[in-house]
Design a protein around this motif. Sequence first.
Motif, PDB file in Angstrom:
ATOM      1  N   VAL A   1     -59.833 -24.312 -59.982  1.00  0.00           N
ATOM      2  CA  VAL A   1     -60.344 -24.587 -58.639  1.00  0.00           C
ATOM      3  C   VAL A   1     -60.494 -26.093 -58.474  1.00  0.00           C
ATOM      4  CG1 VAL A   1     -62.267 -24.253 -57.026  1.00  0.00           C
ATOM      5  CG2 VAL A   1     -61.613 -22.405 -58.595  1.00  0.00           C
ATOM      6  N   CYS A   2     -60.012 -26.626 -57.371  1.00  0.00           N
ATOM      7  CA  CYS A   2     -60.099 -28.047 -57.062  1.00  0.00           C
ATOM      8  C   CYS A   2     -59.233 -28.864 -58.020  1.00  0.00           C
ATOM      9  CB  CYS A   2     -61.552 -28.531 -57.073  1.00  0.00           C
ATOM     10  SG  CYS A   2     -61.774 -30.135 -56.257  1.00  0.00           S
ATOM     11  N   ASN A   3     -59.261 -30.172 -57.855  1.00  0.00           N
ATOM     12  CA  ASN A   3     -58.442 -31.045 -58.698  1.00  0.00           C
ATOM     13  C   ASN A   3     -59.280 -31.652 -59.808  1.00  0.00           C
ATOM     14  OD1 ASN A   3     -57.304 -34.144 -59.088  1.00  0.00           O
ATOM     15  ND2 ASN A   3     -55.742 -32.560 -59.073  1.00  0.00           N
ATOM     16  N   THR A   4     -58.812 -31.482 -61.043  1.00  0.00           N
ATOM     17  CA  THR A   4     -59.530 -32.021 -62.203  1.00  0.00           C
ATOM     18  C   THR A   4     -58.563 -32.724 -63.142  1.00  0.00           C
ATOM     19  OG1 THR A   4     -59.263 -29.892 -63.339  1.00  0.00           O
ATOM     20  CG2 THR A   4     -61.338 -30.252 -62.139  1.00  0.00           C
TER      21      THR A   4
ATOM     22  N   PHE B   1     -53.816 -22.075 -58.847  1.00  0.00           N
ATOM     23  CA  PHE B   1     -54.865 -22.939 -58.302  1.00  0.00           C
ATOM     24  C   PHE B   1     -55.156 -22.534 -56.873  1.00  0.00           C
ATOM     25  CE2 PHE B   1     -50.800 -24.883 -57.550  1.00  0.00           C
ATOM     26  CZ  PHE B   1     -50.872 -25.453 -56.290  1.00  0.00           C
ATOM     27  N   THR B   2     -56.420 -22.694 -56.473  1.00  0.00           N
ATOM     28  CA  THR B   2     -56.854 -22.208 -55.166  1.00  0.00           C
ATOM     29  C   THR B   2     -56.758 -23.282 -54.096  1.00  0.00           C
ATOM     30  OG1 THR B   2     -59.163 -22.790 -55.613  1.00  0.00           O
ATOM     31  CG2 THR B   2     -58.464 -20.546 -56.170  1.00  0.00           C
ATOM     32  N   GLN B   3     -56.431 -22.831 -52.905  1.00  0.00           N
ATOM     33  CA  GLN B   3     -56.545 -23.643 -51.696  1.00  0.00           C
ATOM     34  C   GLN B   3     -57.884 -23.260 -51.086  1.00  0.00           C
ATOM     35  OE1 GLN B   3     -54.444 -25.952 -49.650  1.00  0.00           O
ATOM     36  NE2 GLN B   3     -56.491 -26.047 -48.803  1.00  0.00           N
ATOM     37  N   THR B   4     -58.910 -24.101 -51.286  1.00  0.00           N
ATOM     38  CA  THR B   4     -60.265 -23.688 -50.945  1.00  0.00           C
ATOM     39  C   THR B   4     -60.561 -23.705 -49.458  1.00  0.00           C
ATOM     40  OG1 THR B   4     -61.028 -25.940 -51.384  1.00  0.00           O
ATOM     41  CG2 THR B   4     -61.239 -24.353 -53.153  1.00  0.00           C
TER      42      THR B   4
ATOM     43  N   LEU C   1     -53.742 -32.009 -54.208  1.00  0.00           N
ATOM     44  CA  LEU C   1     -53.584 -32.947 -55.319  1.00  0.00           C
ATOM     45  C   LEU C   1     -53.239 -32.204 -56.599  1.00  0.00           C
ATOM     46  CD1 LEU C   1     -56.560 -35.383 -54.598  1.00  0.00           C
ATOM     47  CD2 LEU C   1     -54.211 -35.451 -53.738  1.00  0.00           C
ATOM     48  N   THR C   2     -53.848 -31.033 -56.791  1.00  0.00           N
ATOM     49  CA  THR C   2     -53.504 -30.214 -57.956  1.00  0.00           C
ATOM     50  C   THR C   2     -52.034 -29.828 -57.902  1.00  0.00           C
ATOM     51  OG1 THR C   2     -55.753 -29.350 -58.078  1.00  0.00           O
ATOM     52  CG2 THR C   2     -54.043 -28.093 -59.206  1.00  0.00           C
ATOM     53  N   ALA C   3     -51.566 -29.421 -56.718  1.00  0.00           N
ATOM     54  CA  ALA C   3     -50.156 -29.060 -56.559  1.00  0.00           C
ATOM     55  C   ALA C   3     -49.258 -30.228 -56.941  1.00  0.00           C
ATOM     56  CB  ALA C   3     -49.892 -28.631 -55.120  1.00  0.00           C
TER      57      ALA C   3
ATOM     58  N   ALA D   1     -72.632 -27.153 -60.777  1.00  0.00           N
ATOM     59  CA  ALA D   1     -72.177 -27.468 -59.429  1.00  0.00           C
ATOM     60  C   ALA D   1     -70.730 -27.939 -59.495  1.00  0.00           C
ATOM     61  CB  ALA D   1     -73.048 -28.561 -58.808  1.00  0.00           C
ATOM     62  N   ASN D   2     -69.903 -27.354 -58.660  1.00  0.00           N
ATOM     63  CA  ASN D   2     -68.494 -27.742 -58.583  1.00  0.00           C
ATOM     64  C   ASN D   2     -68.020 -27.514 -57.155  1.00  0.00           C
ATOM     65  OD1 ASN D   2     -66.129 -28.728 -60.038  1.00  0.00           O
ATOM     66  ND2 ASN D   2     -65.242 -26.714 -59.679  1.00  0.00           N
ATOM     67  N   LYS D   3     -66.776 -27.854 -56.895  1.00  0.00           N
ATOM     68  CA  LYS D   3     -66.224 -27.756 -55.543  1.00  0.00           C
ATOM     69  C   LYS D   3     -66.484 -26.378 -54.937  1.00  0.00           C
ATOM     70  CE  LYS D   3     -64.548 -30.483 -53.754  1.00  0.00           C
ATOM     71  NZ  LYS D   3     -65.176 -31.460 -52.850  1.00  0.00           N
ATOM     72  N   ILE D   4     -66.762 -26.364 -53.646  1.00  0.00           N
ATOM     73  CA  ILE D   4     -67.037 -25.122 -52.940  1.00  0.00           C
ATOM     74  C   ILE D   4     -65.900 -24.125 -53.187  1.00  0.00           C
ATOM     75  CG2 ILE D   4     -65.933 -25.917 -50.806  1.00  0.00           C
ATOM     76  CD1 ILE D   4     -69.204 -23.922 -50.952  1.00  0.00           C
ATOM     77  N   GLY D   5     -66.267 -22.890 -53.455  1.00  0.00           N
ATOM     78  CA  GLY D   5     -65.286 -21.870 -53.800  1.00  0.00           C
ATOM     79  C   GLY D   5     -65.323 -21.503 -55.270  1.00  0.00           C
TER      80      GLY D   5
END
Length: 384
Positions: A178-181, A210-213, A222-224, A268-272
């Motif tokens: 989830v999100c970009n890391t 990876f999710t599109q939140t 960015l992950t893509a 706590a991390n990106k929403i979703g």
Amino acid sequence: MAPLISIKSDDDKLEIVNQLLLPHKTEFLEINSVEEAHDAIKTMKIRGAPAIASLAALSVSQHLTRALRAAEPPAFLSSPSALKSHIDTTLAYLFTARPTAVNLGAATRRLTKTLDDAIAAGKVPREIAQELVAEGRAVADEDVGRNKLMAKWAGEWLLQRVADRGLDASKGVNVLTVCNTGSLATSGYGTALGMITYLHETRKLQKAYFTQTAPYHQGSRLTALELQTLQIPSVMICDTMVGSLFQHHEIHAVAVGADRIARNGDTANKIGTYNAAVLAARHKIPFIVVAPISTVDLDVHDGSQIPIEHRPALEACLVRGIRYPNEGGETEQVQVMITPQGLEGIYNPSFDVTPAELISAIVTEKGVAVKEKGAEGFDLSPIV
């Protein structure tokens, strides 16, 4: 292919890639002041807790380097007390840019300690400033090495977990994130995406998901871009499709980063992220948090004490991208509104908190923490 980078630093020159323009346009933005660094962090031209901390620290180093080289030294170099007042104010200002990302606070506290220790040792202002310059650069330089360590720890833990459960991973494991890391969210390699990269490099990864939140959220784009650049087989899904993915595909783990980890392991991390954690628990899929030690906030007992940043409501109504169809290959971006104008009652938090009871493992550069049998929270002392 060469990995992407978020920050370029050479002596007192500091640049960041403007992530608001990615993935269609790569443009480096020069940072020439602490104020510009603050703006870049607040407006999300740079994102990812480790990258934010690195930029803040490097902007202080740049500021002091230029002050030391000035023909007329600024007044704050006239005495240790003047320097302390100036730096304390500067660090407090930088901290306000993104309050949820604890790495930013860890970086400012680290520089404060360097400042206080140098003053206590009786050093003169120029010596103190030089030590702060070196420490600010070290904040960024150390990030890549620790990312590779935690990526290996996390990847090997997952492979052992899969083997212990007797699952077939002969073709490699499938991991959702989830999100970009990755490199764009850190100073290089990445945390949770670093784990995926490690599995790919060791030929133990089948596919990354990876999710599109949300329509406007840049993290998944960015992950893509990062996965495409590294030539890692991957699939993007909408965050509302995670349950369907778990029902119909074999997913061996969910791996996420963190903006802040409480003492008990609440994250706590990106929403979703919380949504994915609940669904992972329902499907008995390991949920792994991969983040540096600086993300752990031992002063916060649990997730209820983590401040959650809310973004402007308008951001939830907008989406940015290039025109489609785009036969000419143009990279000029357009922004459109996808909701009725004047919409009221918009709920737009940047982060959610995943309770420790839903997390299988927390990984830092020092190793892997798991919960004691029957425990809801973590003992993080061995990995911080």
